[in-house]
Motif scaffolding. Structure first.
Motif, PDB file in Angstrom:
ATOM      1  N   GLY A   1       0.796  -1.229   0.000  1.00  0.00           N
ATOM      2  CA  GLY A   1       0.000   0.000   0.000  1.00  0.00           C
ATOM      3  C   GLY A   1       0.825   1.274   0.000  1.00  0.00           C
ATOM      4  O   GLY A   1       1.882   1.353   0.631  1.00  0.00           O
ATOM      5  N   GLN A   2       0.356   2.282  -0.715  1.00  0.00           N
ATOM      6  CA  GLN A   2       1.069   3.556  -0.824  1.00  0.00           C
ATOM      7  C   GLN A   2       1.004   4.372   0.472  1.00  0.00           C
ATOM      8  O   GLN A   2       1.793   5.299   0.666  1.00  0.00           O
ATOM      9  CB  GLN A   2       0.492   4.381  -1.987  1.00  0.00           C
ATOM     10  CG  GLN A   2       0.774   3.781  -3.355  1.00  0.00           C
ATOM     11  CD  GLN A   2       2.265   3.714  -3.666  1.00  0.00           C
ATOM     12  OE1 GLN A   2       3.049   4.561  -3.252  1.00  0.00           O
ATOM     13  NE2 GLN A   2       2.673   2.677  -4.394  1.00  0.00           N
ATOM     14  N   ARG A   3       0.052   4.027   1.366  1.00  0.00           N
ATOM     15  CA  ARG A   3      -0.065   4.787   2.616  1.00  0.00           C
ATOM     16  C   ARG A   3       0.898   4.286   3.688  1.00  0.00           C
ATOM     17  O   ARG A   3       0.954   4.847   4.784  1.00  0.00           O
ATOM     18  CB  ARG A   3      -1.501   4.700   3.152  1.00  0.00           C
ATOM     19  CG  ARG A   3      -2.463   5.692   2.536  1.00  0.00           C
ATOM     20  CD  ARG A   3      -3.660   5.942   3.443  1.00  0.00           C
ATOM     21  NE  ARG A   3      -4.356   4.718   3.755  1.00  0.00           N
ATOM     22  CZ  ARG A   3      -5.490   4.322   3.187  1.00  0.00           C
ATOM     23  NH1 ARG A   3      -6.051   5.073   2.267  1.00  0.00           N
ATOM     24  NH2 ARG A   3      -6.075   3.199   3.544  1.00  0.00           N
ATOM     25  N   VAL A   4       1.635   3.224   3.397  1.00  0.00           N
ATOM     26  CA  VAL A   4       2.576   2.689   4.393  1.00  0.00           C
ATOM     27  C   VAL A   4       3.625   3.757   4.714  1.00  0.00           C
ATOM     28  O   VAL A   4       4.104   4.465   3.813  1.00  0.00           O
ATOM     29  CB  VAL A   4       3.243   1.397   3.866  1.00  0.00           C
ATOM     30  CG1 VAL A   4       4.387   0.959   4.783  1.00  0.00           C
ATOM     31  CG2 VAL A   4       2.211   0.291   3.759  1.00  0.00           C
ATOM     32  N   LYS A   5       3.971   3.880   6.000  1.00  0.00           N
ATOM     33  CA  LYS A   5       4.924   4.897   6.451  1.00  0.00           C
ATOM     34  C   LYS A   5       6.173   4.881   5.565  1.00  0.00           C
ATOM     35  O   LYS A   5       6.738   3.824   5.309  1.00  0.00           O
ATOM     36  CB  LYS A   5       5.303   4.637   7.915  1.00  0.00           C
ATOM     37  CG  LYS A   5       4.155   4.926   8.878  1.00  0.00           C
ATOM     38  CD  LYS A   5       4.455   4.498  10.299  1.00  0.00           C
ATOM     39  CE  LYS A   5       4.168   3.037  10.513  1.00  0.00           C
ATOM     40  NZ  LYS A   5       3.967   2.666  11.940  1.00  0.00           N
ATOM     41  N   TYR A   6       6.566   6.068   5.105  1.00  0.00           N
ATOM     42  CA  TYR A   6       7.600   6.167   4.056  1.00  0.00           C
ATOM     43  C   TYR A   6       8.942   5.587   4.496  1.00  0.00           C
ATOM     44  O   TYR A   6       9.735   5.158   3.669  1.00  0.00           O
ATOM     45  CB  TYR A   6       7.761   7.614   3.599  1.00  0.00           C
ATOM     46  CG  TYR A   6       8.247   8.564   4.672  1.00  0.00           C
ATOM     47  CD1 TYR A   6       9.607   8.686   4.959  1.00  0.00           C
ATOM     48  CD2 TYR A   6       7.343   9.323   5.412  1.00  0.00           C
ATOM     49  CE1 TYR A   6      10.055   9.546   5.946  1.00  0.00           C
ATOM     50  CE2 TYR A   6       7.785  10.178   6.408  1.00  0.00           C
ATOM     51  CZ  TYR A   6       9.133  10.288   6.666  1.00  0.00           C
ATOM     52  OH  TYR A   6       9.562  11.132   7.656  1.00  0.00           O
ATOM     53  N   TRP A   7       9.199   5.558   5.800  1.00  0.00           N
ATOM     54  CA  TRP A   7      10.480   5.006   6.256  1.00  0.00           C
ATOM     55  C   TRP A   7      10.422   3.490   6.452  1.00  0.00           C
ATOM     56  O   TRP A   7      11.430   2.847   6.667  1.00  0.00           O
ATOM     57  CB  TRP A   7      10.938   5.700   7.546  1.00  0.00           C
ATOM     58  CG  TRP A   7      10.064   5.466   8.746  1.00  0.00           C
ATOM     59  CD1 TRP A   7      10.208   4.500   9.699  1.00  0.00           C
ATOM     60  CD2 TRP A   7       8.918   6.231   9.148  1.00  0.00           C
ATOM     61  NE1 TRP A   7       9.229   4.602  10.655  1.00  0.00           N
ATOM     62  CE2 TRP A   7       8.420   5.664  10.339  1.00  0.00           C
ATOM     63  CE3 TRP A   7       8.257   7.345   8.607  1.00  0.00           C
ATOM     64  CZ2 TRP A   7       7.301   6.171  11.009  1.00  0.00           C
ATOM     65  CZ3 TRP A   7       7.145   7.836   9.278  1.00  0.00           C
ATOM     66  CH2 TRP A   7       6.680   7.248  10.447  1.00  0.00           C
ATOM     67  N   VAL A   8       9.203   2.925   6.356  1.00  0.00           N
ATOM     68  CA  VAL A   8       9.023   1.476   6.538  1.00  0.00           C
ATOM     69  C   VAL A   8       8.851   0.768   5.192  1.00  0.00           C
ATOM     70  O   VAL A   8       9.296  -0.370   5.018  1.00  0.00           O
ATOM     71  CB  VAL A   8       7.796   1.192   7.433  1.00  0.00           C
ATOM     72  CG1 VAL A   8       7.508  -0.305   7.521  1.00  0.00           C
ATOM     73  CG2 VAL A   8       8.013   1.770   8.826  1.00  0.00           C
ATOM     74  N   ARG A   9       8.244   1.450   4.231  1.00  0.00           N
ATOM     75  CA  ARG A   9       7.896   0.813   2.954  1.00  0.00           C
ATOM     76  C   ARG A   9       9.094   0.158   2.254  1.00  0.00           C
ATOM     77  O   ARG A   9       8.997  -0.983   1.798  1.00  0.00           O
ATOM     78  CB  ARG A   9       7.200   1.822   2.031  1.00  0.00           C
ATOM     79  CG  ARG A   9       6.410   1.166   0.909  1.00  0.00           C
ATOM     80  CD  ARG A   9       5.581   2.185   0.119  1.00  0.00           C
ATOM     81  NE  ARG A   9       4.691   1.505  -0.794  1.00  0.00           N
ATOM     82  CZ  ARG A   9       5.044   1.067  -1.995  1.00  0.00           C
ATOM     83  NH1 ARG A   9       6.296   1.213  -2.412  1.00  0.00           N
ATOM     84  NH2 ARG A   9       4.172   0.445  -2.768  1.00  0.00           N
ATOM     85  N   PRO A  10      10.253   0.846   2.153  1.00  0.00           N
ATOM     86  CA  PRO A  10      11.392   0.186   1.482  1.00  0.00           C
ATOM     87  C   PRO A  10      11.824  -1.106   2.184  1.00  0.00           C
ATOM     88  O   PRO A  10      12.268  -2.059   1.522  1.00  0.00           O
ATOM     89  CB  PRO A  10      12.499   1.242   1.556  1.00  0.00           C
ATOM     90  CG  PRO A  10      11.788   2.534   1.756  1.00  0.00           C
ATOM     91  CD  PRO A  10      10.576   2.213   2.563  1.00  0.00           C
ATOM     92  N   ASP A  11      11.696  -1.151   3.495  1.00  0.00           N
ATOM     93  CA  ASP A  11      12.079  -2.333   4.268  1.00  0.00           C
ATOM     94  C   ASP A  11      11.246  -3.542   3.843  1.00  0.00           C
ATOM     95  O   ASP A  11      11.776  -4.603   3.493  1.00  0.00           O
ATOM     96  CB  ASP A  11      11.898  -2.039   5.764  1.00  0.00           C
ATOM     97  CG  ASP A  11      12.477  -3.131   6.654  1.00  0.00           C
ATOM     98  OD1 ASP A  11      13.050  -4.113   6.133  1.00  0.00           O
ATOM     99  OD2 ASP A  11      12.357  -3.001   7.888  1.00  0.00           O
ATOM    100  N   ILE A  12       9.920  -3.386   3.816  1.00  0.00           N
ATOM    101  CA  ILE A  12       9.057  -4.532   3.468  1.00  0.00           C
ATOM    102  C   ILE A  12       9.233  -4.908   1.999  1.00  0.00           C
ATOM    103  O   ILE A  12       9.278  -6.093   1.647  1.00  0.00           O
ATOM    104  CB  ILE A  12       7.571  -4.248   3.813  1.00  0.00           C
ATOM    105  CG1 ILE A  12       6.733  -5.519   3.646  1.00  0.00           C
ATOM    106  CG2 ILE A  12       6.986  -3.127   2.973  1.00  0.00           C
ATOM    107  CD1 ILE A  12       7.022  -6.604   4.631  1.00  0.00           C
ATOM    108  N   VAL A  13       9.373  -3.900   1.130  1.00  0.00           N
ATOM    109  CA  VAL A  13       9.564  -4.185  -0.296  1.00  0.00           C
ATOM    110  C   VAL A  13      10.839  -5.010  -0.513  1.00  0.00           C
ATOM    111  O   VAL A  13      10.849  -5.991  -1.266  1.00  0.00           O
ATOM    112  CB  VAL A  13       9.602  -2.872  -1.116  1.00  0.00           C
ATOM    113  CG1 VAL A  13      10.089  -3.129  -2.529  1.00  0.00           C
ATOM    114  CG2 VAL A  13       8.220  -2.213  -1.138  1.00  0.00           C
TER     115      VAL A  13
END
Length: 323
Positions: A195-207
């Motif tokens: 999801g695009q609403r995921v916290k911007y500092w967390v999103r790269p980690d999960i991706v």
């Protein structure tokens, strides 16, 4: 019922916005009481133990009390401590673990019955949030004890096969935290990406965890059935079965709109189910009943949050004083 139980304002919900309403009532010299069916700021208490807010601490402040946190974005435990100290500072008239059961109107007075007492009030503010009712998957096996709609602490899932349903903040946090505590984590995601609403500092980690295969993601897929030791996932290539110990169904929550309907508040007849209210005063179609906080958005639970709904308290109390 004695006069001791008669108030200018009765506030339903002891979350940050309910507390803000109590503070504004006190500042205006109005008599008030706050009823909360759980613990102090109950919804925040039920957040995951390691959660970090998206908002900076200054945006979560109420009652002109500074919120100082170790980092720019505060943690759940810091928020719990902050709101407890604010409550003590203002010595707010608050009753915890007391649920409102019914409301009836006689003339210009509302009579409120709770699980512990009875009250009368000229005005009611509803600030009940949206964390009460999980959005269900409506699939076979969802009622098994292994299916959790609330996620608290990752240690519980160490060495377990965990399936996380969803791709927004709560799902991503649960997936990353349980993975780092030694769980074997898979995700079922209806969409084609995180999801695009995921916290911007967390999103790269999960991706990146998905890319490297540390966390297995089933995109464009749905959970079809849950059994004691496995689950079925329906994806673009048909149905597969994987081993499973726990399902974390992070599918969101919804407000208790049935309570508003019982009070005669009109709810929009569409998917959004927005309760009728005046955005300038927050008063509903029922005179003397006001809405504050996330409940104002109906099923749009991402429209209102602490940061942008603190102002509701000021608007409501100003309108009540003018009356």
């Amino acid at each position: 019922m004695g006069l001791d139980n008669k108030y200018d304002i009765l506030i339903i919900g002891g979350g940050p916005i309910g507390l803000a309403c109590g503070i504004e009532a006190k500042k205006a010299g109005l008599s008030y009481i706050i009823l909360e069916k759980g613990c102090l700021v109950n919804s925040l208490y039920n957040y995951p133990a390691n959660m970090t807010f998206f908002s900076t601490s200054d945006k979560l402040e109420i009652g002109d009390i500074p919120f100082v946190s170790n980092n720019i974005k505060p943690t759940r435990s810091e928020a719990l401590e902050y709101y407890r100290r604010v409550t003590e500072h203002y010595n707010l008239n608050l009753r915890l673990f007391e649920e409102v059961k019914s409301v009836r109107k006689e003339g210009s007075t509302y009579h409120i019955e709770s699980s512990k007492s009875q009250y009368a009030a000229t005005n009611i503010i509803i600030s009940t949030g949206f964390y009460d009712i999980p959005n269900l998957l409506n699939i076979p096996g969802e009622d098994l004890p292994k299916v959790k709609h609330y996620y608290k602490d990752p240690h519980f899932y160490a060495k377990q096969h965990v399936l996380v349903v969803g791709a927004n903040n709560s799902s991503v946090d649960a997936a990353l935290e349980t993975f780092r505590k030694g769980a074997q984590v898979s995700m079922v995601i209806r969409e084609s990406e995180i999801g695009q609403r995921v916290k911007y500092w967390v999103r790269p980690d999960i991706v990146n965890r998905i890319k490297e295969g540390s966390i297995k993601a089933y995109f464009n897929s749905n959970l079809a059935e849950v059994r004691e030791n496995e689950v079925d996932i329906l994806g673009p290539d048909g149905e597969i079965t994987i081993k499973n110990d726990f399902v974390l169904a992070m599918t969101g929550y919804q407000p208790d709109l049935s309570f508003l309907r019982k009070l005669g508040i009109i709810i929009s007849d569409d998917e959004e189910q927005v309760p009728e209210h005046n955005p300038e005063t927050m008063e509903t179609n029922q005179k003397g009943i006001y809405l504050a906080g996330v409940i104002c958005g109906g099923m749009n639970t991402h429209v209102w949050f602490i940061e942008n709904s603190r102002v509701h308290a000021t608007r409501i109390v100003q309108k009540i004083v003018e009356n």
